[in-house]
Design an enzyme around this catalytic site. Structure first.
Site, PDB file in Angstrom:
ATOM      1  N   ASP A 261      -5.851  97.533  70.426  1.00  0.00           N
ATOM      2  CA  ASP A 261      -6.331  97.330  71.789  1.00  0.00           C
ATOM      3  C   ASP A 261      -6.767  98.707  72.314  1.00  0.00           C
ATOM      4  OD1 ASP A 261      -7.118  96.213  74.152  1.00  0.00           O
ATOM      5  OD2 ASP A 261      -5.279  95.091  74.505  1.00  0.00           O
TER       6      ASP A 261
HETATM    7  C1  BGC Z   1      -7.656  94.363  76.855  1.00  0.00           C
HETATM    8  C2  BGC Z   1      -8.290  93.570  75.759  1.00  0.00           C
HETATM    9  C3  BGC Z   1      -9.787  93.739  75.809  1.00  0.00           C
HETATM   10  C4  BGC Z   1     -10.104  95.217  75.679  1.00  0.00           C
HETATM   11  C5  BGC Z   1     -11.593  95.512  75.662  1.00  0.00           C
HETATM   12  C6  BGC Z   1      -8.132  95.799  76.892  1.00  0.00           C
HETATM   13  O1  BGC Z   1      -7.721  96.448  78.046  1.00  0.00           O
HETATM   14  O2  BGC Z   1      -6.250  94.309  76.722  1.00  0.00           O
HETATM   15  O3  BGC Z   1      -7.924  92.217  75.857  1.00  0.00           O
HETATM   16  O4  BGC Z   1     -10.404  92.982  74.811  1.00  0.00           O
HETATM   17  O5  BGC Z   1      -9.541  95.884  76.785  1.00  0.00           O
HETATM   18  O6  BGC Z   1     -12.178  95.343  76.894  1.00  0.00           O
END
Ligand code: BGC
Length: 737
Positions: A261
């Protein structure tokens, strides 16, 4: 190995052979675009092969130009993979995932994801960070909006459908997106429902509740997974080898890639697991995390780790091969550019129809006293539409709508107005609508405008209140401790109640709310979640009975926040509450003595049941169940029973019943939930129509992690219930021998 697979593997080997260590590490690095610009820096990184994937660039010419640099100017011409959070629609917005889950309709979810994939791929996006399949039983967590509910069976079916929708029949088609099952794993159990918080999930619960939807997504073909931000029992997910390698690859055979993530690899240092980003890169890569989203830990440290002998280049090769496999399967080498023409300014009518259908099916009717709904413009010729969410094109869209276009939204006020105008055109009485906002936002405490809402209520035949939570109150990092209606909304409802005018409350929100304080103050209650672009037409058609509500709750509604976590599939305890044991504190005599004999598992200050149970939802007709049969009555552990039941529409209108099958294993080597959903079906029935609904239930579906964690199907009795919600009381049983 299929021919296609082996051709891909040959190609991967050839590519790896030509790649330097720097080229390889580049494929494991994901960075952000520059919002429609090709900056010098970005062009340089792409040209030098320092980046394998990009996120958040959705301008088609920019994506194509970056792709051209990758393909024509980088040494090996490996195309970029462009990712985006396409969560519930792209330009045209569908209900939030939790709302889609309320439709209990996998095919709807599949078609919605297909629509989103068509829109997003037109802009050059070929990878979505969805579906989110975290099981959430604590709706204080803002990301409950993004999840598919509290139940592993329902979420698994819907997750699989969403993957199929995004990825289409053929991943190599230009309008297919690679799906990403996230957040592996356990994020939905963030303590206190506070985002990014630690989770503590015993292995049995992890395997029975949290992992099954991921497995379902994988079985549907999800070709990428994302780690979670959370620290799971002392090992943050992005460093968790048991999850990323042991379970995902060795047990389940996943051959796609895992992305971290956002910055979750360097965050291993913040967690206190790694001393510095170098150690974080080593730990994450060894755990099985292939791509570093925005962390730069791989880019900056993997080469050094290899040089120092702390990481084998073979490990890097493995990680790169997983990334290349997905790029090859997407056909990016053959078709790196987005050739789509036309703009998304005006989505095709079919997309708006899709958004309408999804919104209409996701709304759950929770209360309808005296058949107030459906409204008729003849009986209710004056409607007061009140509330801060009645005319908010953006707020009806919900969280994660980077690319959503509020100007496409049709609001409840607009649609109700149009409906009433059409009624007057029909020559009955002229229908009139008066709108009063009442509160500036759902959070406002200023009551200055409440008197104006009371005037409108007095003037009207019926009040339609559009309340709840605006978008910003749910979603990532947007958690709450008190799930009652925020601001002065309860006061607003009470003031309107005093006028005596019938009230329909439409709740737009990103989560279940604790509505104990207001449910008695309204005559009808519709839970609409954040319904998306077509909220207005869907709600107006439901209110006026053009269509009937058919949503059912995919998550339990607590009476009060303090009941959380409250979910239907809990275990029994040794002292379950019952009408005989329950005493509310208001009924305790003065000076009541404290003793525990006969006490049971409940809170003193509220009833032990939820306000609305999982699976619940009303419609404009009623259903009766009879003749539940399970055959044969005894099966071996690899056998199948057929469960059949007759369902009748006993009312005067057509309607859709969501027939739900629950089981319980009442005595097992480890205690099992009081009920588990094992099947469901949306069944449309005309007035008076009867239909026999049949489910095939395999004994293998009853497997659970036994005392040694290995899946077992144990001999013994299994109870079966079929009905319209998780309290279904028509019961039968069978035996596994
Ligand atoms: C989130 C993810 C997301 C990623 C990209 C993160 O802060 O937890 O679910 O896909 O950002 O935007």
């Amino acid at each position: 190995m299929t021919e296609e697979r082996s051709a891909v593997d040959v190609r991967i080997r050839e590519l790896l052979h030509q790649m330097t260590l720097t080229d390889k590490i580049g494929q494991l690095n994901q960075i952000m675009g520059a919002e429609g610009r090709v900056t010098e820096e970005l062009a340089h990184q792409v040209r030098s092969g320092l980046v394998g994937s990009l996120l958040n660039e959705v301008d088609r010419p920019t994506v194509n130009e970056l792709q051209r640099i990758a393909v024509e100017e980088s040494r090996l011409g490996i195309p970029l993979l462009v990712g985006r959070d396409v969560i519930h629609g792209f330009r045209t917005i569908l209900p939030i995932p939790l709302g889609q889950a309320a439709a209990w309709d996998p095919d709807l979810v599949r078609r919605g994801a297909r629509m989103a994939a068509r829109e997003a791929s037109q802009q050059g996006v070929r990878w979505t960070f969805a579906p989110m399949v975290d099981i959430c039983r604590d709706p204080r967590w803002g990301r409950v909006a993004e999840c598919l509910g509290e139940d592993p069976h329902l979420a698994g079916k819907l997750a699989a459908a969403m993957v199929r929708g995004f990825q289409g029949e053929d991943l190599a088609r230009p309008d297919s997106l690679a799906a990403c099952a996230k957040h592996f794993a356990g994020y939905g159990a963030s303590e206190a429902g506070r985002d990014y918080n630690s989770t503590n999930i015993p292995e049995r619960e992890l395997r029975s509740v949290h992992l099954p939807p991921f497995r379902a997504a994988l079985q549907a073909g999800a070709c990428t997974f994302m780690t979670s931000f959370c620290d799971l029992d002392g090992i943050p997910a992005s460093a968790n080898r048991v999850l990323m390698t042991g379970i995902l690859r060795e047990e389940w055979g996943f051959d796609g890639f895992v992305v971290s993530d956002w910055e979750s690899i360097p965050q291993l240092c913040v967690h206190g697991l790694c001393a510095d980003p170098r150690e974080a890169a080593r730990t994450a890569s060894r755990a099985g995390v292939d791509v570093d989203m925005m962390g730069r830990a791989y880019l900056n440290h993997l080469a050094d780790l290899v040089a120092a002998g702390e990481l084998h280049e073979a490990q890097i090769d493995l990680m790169v091969s997983r990334v290349l496999r997905v790029k090859l399967r997407l056909g990016l080498f053959e078709h790196p550019y987005t050739e789509a023409e036309g703009s998304l300014e005006e989505p095709p009518p079919a997309h708006l129809d899709m958004a309408y259908e999804a919104a209409a099916k996701s709304v759950v009717l929770l209360k309808n006293d005296h058949g107030l709904l459906p409204l008729s413009p003849e009986r209710s010729s004056r409607i007061a539409v009140i509330g801060p969410l009645a005319r908010e094109p953006r707020e009806q869209l919900g969280t994660w709508i980077f690319d959503g276009d509020p100007s496409l939204s049709i609001t409840p006020l607009e649609a109700i107005g149009a409906r009433m105008a059409a009624a007057s055109g029909g020559g009955v009485r002229p229908g009139e609508v008066r709108y009063v906002r009442g509160l500036d936002t759902t959070r406002s405490r200023d009551r200055t405008d409440i008197p104006a809402t009371v005037d409108a209520a007095r003037w009207s035949d019926v009040v339609v209140l559009c309340l709840g939570e605006e978008s910003v109150l749910s979603g990532e990092g947007h958690c709450r401790t008190d799930l009652s209606l925020p601001g002065a909304q309860e006061a607003l409802i009470r003031a309107i109640r005093e006028t005596g005018t019938p009230v329909v409350l439409v709740v737009l929100a990103g989560r279940p709310l604790a509505l104990d304080g207001v449910v008695d103050q309204v005559d009808a209650l519709l839970m609409a979640w954040h319904p998306g672009t077509m909220a207005g037409p869907a709600l107006a058609d439901l209110l006026f009975g053009e269509i009937a509500p058919s949503g059912r709750l995919p998550i339990t509604f607590p009476r009060v926040t303090g009941q959380i976590p409250i979910y239907y599939g809990h275990r029994m305890t040794g002292r379950p509450p019952s009408p005989e044991t329950f005493v509310h504190m208001d009924d305790l005599p003065r000076g009541a003595s404290q003793h525990s004999a006969g006490a049971a598992s409940y809170h003193l200050d509220t009833h032990y049941t939820p306000l609305f149970p999982f699976g619940f939802g009303l419609t404009y007709t009623s259903f009766a169940y009879r003749d539940l049969r399970v055959t044969p009555s005894r099966i071996p552990p690899d056998g199948t029973v057929e469960v059949s039941v007759e369902v009748e529409n006993t009312g005067e209108r057509a309607g859709v019943e969501v027939v739900q099958l629950y089981i319980r294993d009442p005595v097992a080597s480890v205690t099992r939930p009081v009920r588990e959903l094992k099947g469901f079906r949306r069944v449309p029935l005309e007035a008076g129509e009867r239909r026999t609904v049949t489910f095939a239930l395999q004994a293998a579906d009853l497997a659970f992690p036994g005392q040694d964690m290995a899946p077992v199907v144990e001999a013994g009795l299994i109870q079966v219930w079929v009905g319209g919600d998780s309290r279904a009381n028509l019961e039968a049983q069978f035996e596994v021998i």
